[in-house]
Design an enzyme around this catalytic site. Structure first.
Site, PDB file in Angstrom:
ATOM      1  N   CYS A 153       0.800  -1.221   0.000  1.00  0.00           N
ATOM      2  CA  CYS A 153       0.000   0.000   0.000  1.00  0.00           C
ATOM      3  C   CYS A 153       0.835   1.274   0.000  1.00  0.00           C
ATOM      4  O   CYS A 153       0.295   2.371  -0.144  1.00  0.00           O
ATOM      5  CB  CYS A 153      -0.945  -0.001   1.198  1.00  0.00           C
ATOM      6  SG  CYS A 153      -1.928  -1.511   1.308  1.00  0.00           S
ATOM      7  N   HIS A 190      -2.898   7.407   6.780  1.00  0.00           N
ATOM      8  CA  HIS A 190      -3.141   6.101   6.172  1.00  0.00           C
ATOM      9  C   HIS A 190      -4.554   5.646   6.523  1.00  0.00           C
ATOM     10  O   HIS A 190      -5.292   5.193   5.654  1.00  0.00           O
ATOM     11  CB  HIS A 190      -2.094   5.102   6.657  1.00  0.00           C
ATOM     12  CG  HIS A 190      -2.143   3.786   5.954  1.00  0.00           C
ATOM     13  ND1 HIS A 190      -2.027   3.670   4.587  1.00  0.00           N
ATOM     14  CD2 HIS A 190      -2.280   2.521   6.419  1.00  0.00           C
ATOM     15  CE1 HIS A 190      -2.094   2.395   4.238  1.00  0.00           C
ATOM     16  NE2 HIS A 190      -2.253   1.680   5.337  1.00  0.00           N
ATOM     17  N   GLU A 238      -1.388   4.544  14.285  1.00  0.00           N
ATOM     18  CA  GLU A 238      -1.017   5.758  13.564  1.00  0.00           C
ATOM     19  C   GLU A 238      -1.277   6.998  14.405  1.00  0.00           C
ATOM     20  O   GLU A 238      -0.472   7.938  14.411  1.00  0.00           O
ATOM     21  CB  GLU A 238      -1.764   5.861  12.233  1.00  0.00           C
ATOM     22  CG  GLU A 238      -1.284   7.018  11.378  1.00  0.00           C
ATOM     23  CD  GLU A 238      -1.887   7.048   9.978  1.00  0.00           C
ATOM     24  OE1 GLU A 238      -1.425   7.869   9.145  1.00  0.00           O
ATOM     25  OE2 GLU A 238      -2.822   6.262   9.711  1.00  0.00           O
ATOM     26  N   LYS A 288      -9.730   7.644   2.818  1.00  0.00           N
ATOM     27  CA  LYS A 288     -10.170   6.263   2.573  1.00  0.00           C
ATOM     28  C   LYS A 288     -11.597   6.050   3.068  1.00  0.00           C
ATOM     29  O   LYS A 288     -12.249   5.086   2.666  1.00  0.00           O
ATOM     30  CB  LYS A 288      -9.229   5.271   3.256  1.00  0.00           C
ATOM     31  CG  LYS A 288      -7.864   5.134   2.604  1.00  0.00           C
ATOM     32  CD  LYS A 288      -7.036   4.046   3.282  1.00  0.00           C
ATOM     33  CE  LYS A 288      -5.666   3.900   2.653  1.00  0.00           C
ATOM     34  NZ  LYS A 288      -4.767   5.032   2.966  1.00  0.00           N
ATOM     35  N   HIS A 337      -9.833   1.714   0.172  1.00  0.00           N
ATOM     36  CA  HIS A 337      -8.380   1.563   0.156  1.00  0.00           C
ATOM     37  C   HIS A 337      -7.922   1.144  -1.237  1.00  0.00           C
ATOM     38  O   HIS A 337      -8.187   0.026  -1.682  1.00  0.00           O
ATOM     39  CB  HIS A 337      -7.963   0.519   1.191  1.00  0.00           C
ATOM     40  CG  HIS A 337      -6.499   0.509   1.483  1.00  0.00           C
ATOM     41  ND1 HIS A 337      -5.569   1.184   0.718  1.00  0.00           N
ATOM     42  CD2 HIS A 337      -5.782  -0.109   2.464  1.00  0.00           C
ATOM     43  CE1 HIS A 337      -4.364   0.983   1.214  1.00  0.00           C
ATOM     44  NE2 HIS A 337      -4.467   0.199   2.273  1.00  0.00           N
ATOM     45  N   PHE A 377       1.667  -3.723   3.814  1.00  0.00           N
ATOM     46  CA  PHE A 377       1.972  -5.050   4.339  1.00  0.00           C
ATOM     47  C   PHE A 377       3.469  -5.325   4.180  1.00  0.00           C
ATOM     48  O   PHE A 377       4.063  -5.010   3.149  1.00  0.00           O
ATOM     49  CB  PHE A 377       1.195  -6.122   3.578  1.00  0.00           C
ATOM     50  CG  PHE A 377      -0.268  -6.208   3.936  1.00  0.00           C
ATOM     51  CD1 PHE A 377      -0.820  -5.441   4.936  1.00  0.00           C
ATOM     52  CD2 PHE A 377      -1.106  -7.082   3.250  1.00  0.00           C
ATOM     53  CE1 PHE A 377      -2.157  -5.522   5.260  1.00  0.00           C
ATOM     54  CE2 PHE A 377      -2.443  -7.179   3.562  1.00  0.00           C
ATOM     55  CZ  PHE A 377      -2.977  -6.405   4.566  1.00  0.00           C
TER      56      PHE A 377
END
Length: 417
Positions: free
Chosen positions: A165, A305, A316, A337, A342, A403
């Site tokens: 991502c 994010h 975060e 998002k 996403h 990831f």
């Protein structure tokens, strides 16, 4: 070596909430959700039956139908947004040195639809290998920048970045560094993703990563809400034309903003989960601030994010509080998002466009779908819940985490001579 300044001169967007930059921004400010029941395939037996799909898009509008069949949807999306960005930047390649114009493009997965179709076709056959001769070149991630270079005759540096991502944010950071050190005058950067198919949804469902709020898709992506239950899969692309200030001024280009810094780090913690204390996220933000040679107090807005996962949103927010200290309470923070879903490898590019426009328009997009405060989050932070906020934004930060523990952060500032 004196580093060149790098500016943004063109934008292109294809998203679940708008197929152009202007439509995308308008939907962001209005707080529109792109989530709806899946139409790409029969999802009736899947745990998650909705996604943020691109709507009303046809590759035939951007290339000949025969040629469109030779490329995967993630390349269709890439070519569409680059067309918009090139036009927006008023780039006339025949008047420029194309040996010094490059393409750096990110994607987390690439041609998943192509791979899925070919494997299903083989599995349903008698074992005789009858594969499409375009199978491999349709599937590989680096084919997107390859097609972009061939479309415009660009002979400069050309490659893909792959970090889940964070892929397209890494593409932007690489582009920044190649231009600032003089290896290129212009780089077309960004990312694209097209994973709304049986393998994409099924794979993320198996990881328990996706929201299963099938009864109310439009409110399923709810970052920082107490009842968040996973992210909503999205698709699309974003393109950003980056150019040395010297080159942009010489050709009289309009300038949206200046890309002043990028930071990277690794969590070194878990294959899919972010560090619970946000250590990697904090380091990426700190590295971006150091690279930009500005004070953290100069940042006004963070496009986080913010995927709407139980652990990720908390880690975060901890990273922001730890890094920014008291200034964290002066920030506008939002997760777009909540509207786009996403976009995986394309998220960094699309969210950077949102950040650039936030700087340009002095407007922080909202985090929609907030219903219940999470007691594990500091509610004194301004998450820009449910409604866009007009405010002075001189500098914006955009975070993306992938990831494997890949973290990437970029910073955009208002352009000043």
């Amino acid at each position: 070596m004196e580093l060149k300044r790098v500016v943004v001169t063109g934008l292109g967007a294809l998203t679940p909430i708008g197929n152009t930059v202007s439509a995308f921004w308008d939907s962001l400010i209005k707080g529109v959700s792109g989530a709806a029941p899946i139409t790409r395939f029969d999802a009736s037996k899947f745990k998650t039956r909705f996604a943020c799909e691109v709507k009303g898009f046809s590759a035939d509008n951007f290339m000949e139908r025969k040629e469109a069949r030779k490329v995967d949807p993630f390349v269709h999306y890439a070519l569409a947004v680059v067309d918009e960005a090139v036009a927006d930047a008023s780039l006339e390649f025949e008047k420029l040195d194309t040996n010094r114009i490059g393409v750096i493009w990110g994607s987390g997965i690439g041609g998943l639809k192509t791979f899925l179709d070919e494997v299903i076709s083989f599995g349903q056959g008698d074992g005789t290998p009858r594969f499409n001769p375009f199978f491999i070149p349709k599937m590989i991630l680096d084919i997107a920048p390859g097609h972009i270079s061939m479309r415009y005759g660009l002979h400069g540096l050309n490659f893909s970045t792959v970090s889940a991502c964070a892929s397209s944010t890494h593409a932007l950071i690489d582009s920044l560094n190649y231009i600032r050190t003089g290896y290129a005058d212009v780089i077309i950067s960004g990312g694209s993703e097209a994973i709304i198919n049986e393998a994409g949804i099924g794979g993320f469902n198996a990881m328990h990563a996706l929201s299963t709020r099938n009864d109310d898709p439009t409110t399923a992506s709810r970052p920082f809400d107490k009842d968040r239950d996973g992210f909503v899969a999205g698709e699309g692309a974003g393109a950003i034309i980056l150019e040395s200030l010297e080159h942009a001024k010489a050709r009289g280009a309009k300038i949206y903003a200046e890309l002043v810094g990028g930071g990277m780090s690794a969590d070194a913690h878990h294959i899919t989960a972010s560090h619970p204390e946000g250590l990697g996220a904090r380091l990426a933000m700190a590295n971006a601030i150091k690279d930009a040679k500005i004070s953290k107090e100069n940042i006004d807005y963070i496009n986080v994010h913010g995927t709407s996962t139980p652990v990720g949103d908390i880690s975060e927010s901890k990273a922001i509080l730890d890094f920014y200290g008291d200034h964290a309470y002066d920030l506008s923070i939002s997760s777009t998002k909540s509207m786009t879903g996403h976009l995986l490898g394309a998220a960094g590019a699309v969210e950077s466009i949102a950040s650039i426009l936030a700087v340009r328009n002095d407007m922080a997009p909202p985090t929609i779908n907030h219903f219940t405060d999470d007691p594990n989050l500091d509610q004194k932070l301004n998450f820009t819940f449910n409604k866009a906020q007009k405010r002075k934004i001189d500098a914006a930060m955009s975070n993306t985490f992938g990831f494997g523990g890949h973290n990437a952060t970029v910073i955009f500032k208002k352009f000043e001579e």
